[in-house]
Design an enzyme around this catalytic site. Structure first.
Site, mmCIF file in Angstrom:
data_model
loop_
_atom_site.group_PDB
_atom_site.id
_atom_site.type_symbol
_atom_site.label_atom_id
_atom_site.label_comp_id
_atom_site.label_asym_id
_atom_site.label_seq_id
_atom_site.Cartn_x
_atom_site.Cartn_y
_atom_site.Cartn_z
ATOM 1 C CG ASP A 135 -1.761 1.175 1.405
ATOM 2 O OD1 ASP A 135 -2.325 1.600 0.391
ATOM 3 O OD2 ASP A 135 -1.892 1.684 2.527
ATOM 4 C CD GLU A 158 -12.042 16.752 7.432
ATOM 5 O OE1 GLU A 158 -12.448 16.227 8.477
ATOM 6 O OE2 GLU A 158 -12.780 17.394 6.651
ATOM 7 C CE LYS A 181 -12.841 8.419 -5.455
ATOM 8 N NZ LYS A 181 -13.857 7.380 -5.360
ATOM 9 C CB THR A 213 -2.044 3.513 -3.759
ATOM 10 O OG1 THR A 213 -2.570 4.606 -3.025
ATOM 11 C CG2 THR A 213 -1.722 3.986 -5.162
ATOM 12 C CG ASP A 265 -3.431 9.237 -3.263
ATOM 13 O OD1 ASP A 265 -4.203 10.052 -3.785
ATOM 14 O OD2 ASP A 265 -2.684 9.529 -2.307
ATOM 15 C CE LYS A 325 -5.129 -1.008 -1.975
ATOM 16 N NZ LYS A 325 -4.756 -0.388 -0.697
#
Length: 1046
Positions: free
Chosen positions: A391, A501, A548, A676, A678, A764
């Site tokens: 990952d 955040e 998202k 990932t 991302d 994955k």
């Protein structure tokens, strides 16, 4: 022109049939399980239930008191070889098949079973005590008699339970009341979803307004809850109060739930139980991971089958040489019993004990502190990994976010220009909007004001659009209440469900706009001048992996303005914000620098617009059917033509020593794939930054494909490239695997590195499974979050990194490490040693058994193929236990090179990938050695004995023991003090036991010189040639490791 390379589409059955969970057993309806159905739960009245619900008992045991022994024995004897040894032992009760004392067969089998049963019993007792501790926890329950104490196992659906701060939630509940003044509470959910950040939960508004908790029993109200399911992130239900005027109806969502296994982090809460026992979200999410059997164990099983075949052949040959005379079928059974040592019963025990030692060594290694071995059955797998799948976030990177960039389209601010942002924010709150200095040019004023106000708007938006809550803690000087009242900076910590955040809110604090307070309905910001700005929170739309994005509607109390702020991923926000020509380009630029990009926007609403939206939103939230779809549709009606304020860039820094660790793995012949969730640019940048993809390496970025034809063309384009890294998105991967699975995997496996971005957890796991099926090589998966669990459990070796995302991956893994860099030592040192030692140990146990079996075969051949045992009674048991067990087992401490050398030369690991330490070639060599030594010892004893048969036993058995001890010494590469002690202790045990073995050995004969020189001569002839061969081999064809140690 593209090459026309024919690609065959793949047709395959669905691998995983989804099965509906209907409880524990076919009879679950009888025991309170039944089909999962929605339910109406009356507050404080469990007796009003419509159906039977399961007891609130946690049970993780495999067996109970009555099934333990039958269950353990069944699991042992369902394997062929254990059953084979049981049948051998039972055959000794048949007079015609008996070859000696019963204990010669039953004691070894009993020892193996005793060790197994003891190990299982210890595990079961530990499990029982853990379960008992959880089930016996005491909670307070509201009843008509007041507050009563109840055990966790005694809680029922409908009970009103009080949970104190830092107490575990005992069952799935709806949150009714809290003691916190802000009307909300925080939960720690790391044991449920693996995330370490606290989650904000809100009570039902109607019950929170009641004067006391006791009033919950006075009102007539019920909760309608959906059927139990495994989704821990969503919930649909309603709360109804019938005796209100008018009746109260409130929608319930995930924000109103308290799931079991979470911990209350603030205040005291009261909840009504809606699910118990098997219907708990946490229990339904606990899947039994597949039982992993190591490749090494399968290879040993294969060799054992060959040995069993040899046993049958030798027995048949013996009977054939007797010309199948008389009751030959009984003779076959007698010879099978006589040569049963060919298949070593002690092999399994030795290997299991060896694995326990290897696991202990990993735990005790000070160079990799905090490493935990959760699967002690597969440490040798670590020595043969060909593919490592990792990952990115929290595994290769630290998951510690640092704010790096603020981009407004025309101007960008980096870390070196944050003081400018600070001055713009300061000027926004100190300079009056009128009465500008006359000297300033009008045009310049307009530009200056525009930039300044844009920066201020962007910072203000970032300070408001989040789910962060400031929490005040006593610091020794100031107590909690005082800190909260005066907004003490030194006592404040931020809590949120995402580190992104927190980093954004910390950044707004650094430039002058500080989040100082927040509750369920309001938020307070402190300006650079110390003034407190109050905002009322009208609505929050939390971030989800599907949307998202997250949004918030607030009202500025000073101006009365209502503003809808939103932030999210660029691909989603591009269709929501007003048209612009810079968003896509700048997002790409920031992602290439390895930054995580968020787009921030806003929209001003009039009071009428908001009231219209609220009415539609409340109506959608009350619907039970298709609620999420209706709610999303209402929110999307607001998400149009929003004003783009800014882009934020946050950097996730690499973990310590990631680059040298990946370099070590690459040099060891291990291919590293990064999987990932991302985005593509960020993943590619991190891969380059971590040197997963080297600077000089070509990168093929797989174009987005949606159809079979596009996939065909793109695969052909990729096929023409050589030695280049592949970067592919999850969507394109899914299309390729659907139509061209074989071709895609063939090409991907040739790449030096592969990066899969935008991967789902199931994708994955699918990639891991395909690698195993297509290559037949061993895979290792590394991750740190709950989304990596399926990949970790699917891989041959799963490694969890204890990180910011909690312990879920670490708990599900076979091995748990605290940092990615520890992986290098885990594989190069411990994996390599475990595999080589296991191979040496297994071959030595086989050699030990074959030696004595060869001697038996020679003895039977010389004495007219008689099925008479050469050694009887204690000799045969002592041979494989007290006389040779410790020296042979001490090989688990042997090592060919020091750990520093193994880390310095990872190329040594590459040799193991070919499986040479335990192969058919090495097995055959050891078989030949065993036959040679067994024959020499037996024929030597037959040639040199003088008068009595008992002398043959004395000479041959002593020579056999000495040969085994010398062979261990010959095999050892690095001496350990325990090895020397084991050798001397075994020899001393044998010499001491001769006093008691007068039944088998002539005590007076063994004290003569004749005995000593005969034993010495036979032992030298059996061992000396092997020493000479070993010396010549090391002299003229040394192995790689010996070149490094010399």
């Amino acid at each position: 022109m593209t090459d026309n390379i024919p690609l065959q589409p793949v047709r395959r059955a669905n691998r995983h049939n989804s099965k509906h969970r209907n409880g524990c057993c076919p009879w679950s309806r009888c025991c309170g399980g039944g089909d999962f159905r929605p339910r109406t739960v009356w507050l404080g009245h469990p007796e009003k239930r419509e159906q039977r619900y399961p007891k609130n008992v946690i049970n993780n045991q495999k067996y109970n008191f009555f099934t333990f022994l039958p269950g353990v024995l069944f699991n042992q004897f369902k394997y062929f070889f254990n059953l084979y040894f049981l049948l051998l032992a039972c055959s000794q009760f048949v007079e015609e098949l008996r070859l000696g004392a019963l204990y010669t067969y039953w004691v070894p089998l009993g020892l193996v079973l005793f060790i197994t049963i003891t190990r299982e019993a210890i595990e079961e007792i530990r499990c029982y005590l853990r379960d008992k501790e959880v089930n016996s926890q005491i909670y307070s329950k509201l009843s008509t008699r007041g507050t009563v104490k109840v055990k966790s196992s005694g809680i029922q659906v409908g009970d009103l339970i009080i949970v104190e701060k830092n107490q575990r939630v005992p069952a799935d509940m709806i949150f009714l009341r809290t003691s916190e003044r802000n009307g909300s509470c925080f939960l720690r959910t790391d044991q449920l979803d693996g995330e370490t950040d606290w989650k904000l939960r809100l009570p039902v508004a109607c019950t929170q307004r009641l004067p006391t908790a006791g009033d919950l029993l006075q009102i007539r109200s019920f909760v309608y809850a959906e059927e139990p399911n495994i989704d821990i992130h969503n919930f649909i239900g309603t709360f109804t109060r019938e005796d209100g005027d008018p009746p109260v109806n409130e929608s319930l969502s995930i924000e109103n739930t308290l799931w079991a296994s979470t911990v209350v982090a603030s205040g005291t809460v009261v909840g009504v139980v809606i699910y118990t026992g098997k219907e708990l979200r946490s229990v339904m999410n606990t899947s039994n991971p597949r039982h992993k059997v190591g490749l090494f164990d399968l290879e040993v099983n294969c060799l054992t089958k060959i040995l069993f075949g040899a046993l049958v052949v030798v027995s048949l040959v013996m009977v054939a040489l007797q010309h199948f005379a008389g009751r030959w079928y009984l003779q076959i059974f007698r010879f099978l019993l006589l040569f049963s040592h060919i298949v070593p019963i002690s092999l399994r025990v030795n290997l299991d004990m060896g694995k326990m030692v290897f696991s202990w060594m990993i735990k005790k290694d000070s160079k990799i502190p905090g490493t935990v071995v959760r699967a002690s059955t597969i440490p040798e797998q670590l020595g043969r990994i060909s593919y490592l799948l990792t990952d990115k976030t929290g595994t290769l990177t630290q998951n510690e976010m640092v704010f790096r960039r603020l981009h407004l389209g025309t101007v960008a601010y980096g870390m070196d220009s944050m003081d400018e942002v600070q001055s713009h924010v300061f000027s926004a709150y100190t300079q009056p909007t009128h009465d500008l200095p006359a000297s300033r040019a009008p045009a310049a004023t307009k530009v200056r004001k525009t930039i300044s106000s844009r920066v201020h708007e962007a910072v203000k938006a970032i300070a408001l659009v989040h789910n962060v809550t400031p929490v005040y803690e006593a610091n020794g000087v100031t107590d909690q209440a005082e800190a909260e009242q005066h907004y003490e900076d030194t006592c404040r910590v931020y809590q949120a469900s995402s580190p992104d955040e927190v980093s954004l809110v910390q950044w707004t604090e650094s430039v002058g706009l500080t989040l100082v307070g927040r509750d369920q309905s309001s938020m307070q910001l402190r300006t650079p001048t110390g003034q407190i700005m109050n905002f009322t929170i009208l609505q929050i739309f939390p971030f989800t992996y599907e949307s998202k994005r997250m949004g918030i509607i607030v009202r500025d109390e000073s101006a009365g303005e209502i503003t809808f702020y939103m932030k999210g991923a660029d691909m989603v926000m591009a269709g929501i914000v007003q048209y612009n020509d810079w968003l896509e380009e700048e997002c790409g630029n920031m992602a290439r620098e390895g930054l995580r990009v968020l787009v921030v926007s806003k929209k001003s609403l009039t009071e009428e617009q908001y009231q219209d939206f609220e009415a539609r939103y409340v109506q959608a939230k009350l619907s039970v059917h298709d609620r999420s779809l209706k709610v999303a549709t209402v929110i999307e009606s607001l998400e149009m033509e929003m004003e783009l304020l800014c882009l934020t860039g946050v950097e996730d820094q690499l973990q310590t020593d990631v680059r040298p660790t990946l370099e070590i793995l690459r040099n060891a012949g291990i291919k590293v794939w990064m999987l990932t969730g991302d985005k593509l640019e960020t993943a590619t940048c991190t891969a380059k930054n971590a040197h997963l993809i080297t600077r000089t390496q070509d990168i093929h970025i797989f174009r987005p494909v949606t159809t079979r034809g596009e996939a065909h063309l793109e695969l052909n384009a990729f096929r023409r490239k050589h030695d280049c890294a592949l970067v592919i998105s999850g969507d394109s991967l899914e299309v390729c695997l659907k139509y061209y699975e074989y071709e895609f995997m063939e090409l991907a496996c040739q790449c030096p590195a592969v990066v899969c971005c935008r991967c789902t957890p199931t994708q994955k796991a699918q990639i891991v499974r395909l690698l195993q099926e297509r290559t037949g090589k061993l895979t290792c998966a590394v991750g740190d979050g709950g989304n990596d669990v399926s990949m970790i459990q699917e891989a041959d070796c799963g490694v969890g990194v204890e990180g910011k995302e909690g312990k879920q991956a670490s708990l599900a893994a076979d091995f748990s490490v605290t940092q990615f860099k520890h992986l290098g030592r885990l594989l190069m040192v411990h994996g390599r040693n475990s595999y080589k030692r296991s191979a040496a140990l297994s071959q030595f146990v086989i050699h030990r058994s074959l030696c004595i079996s060869t001697m038996q075969a020679v003895f039977s051949s010389v004495f007219y193929f008689a099925s008479v045992p050469l050694y009887q009674g204690f000799l045969i048991i002592g041979y494989s236990t007290v006389y040779t067990m410790f020296p042979v087992f001490s090989l688990v401490l042997d090592k060919d090179v020091k750990s520093e050398v193994a880390m310095l030369y990872p190329e040594l690991y590459k040799d193991l990938l070919k499986g040479r330490p335990l192969s058919f070639k090495t097995f055959l060599i050891w078989v030949l050695i065993s036959i040679y030594q067994g024959s020499i010892i037996m024929y030597g004893a037959l040639l040199l004995f003088e008068s009595e048969f008992v002398h043959i036993v004395a000479i041959s058995f002593t020579a056999l023991i000495l040969t085994e001890l010398l062979m261990v010494a010959l095999t050892v590469q690095t001496w350990h003090w325990f090895m020397i002690v084991a050798e001397l202790l075994s020899l001393a045990c044998y010499i001491a036991s001769l006093v008691f073995l007068h039944e088998f050995i002539d005590i007076y004969f063994i004290t003569t010189v004749s005995f000593l020189w005969k034993v010495t001569a036979i032992t030298l002839v059996s061992c000396l040639p092997l020493y000479i061969l070993k010396y010549l081999r090391r002299r003229f064809s040394p192995p790689n490791y010996s070149k490094l140690t010399s």
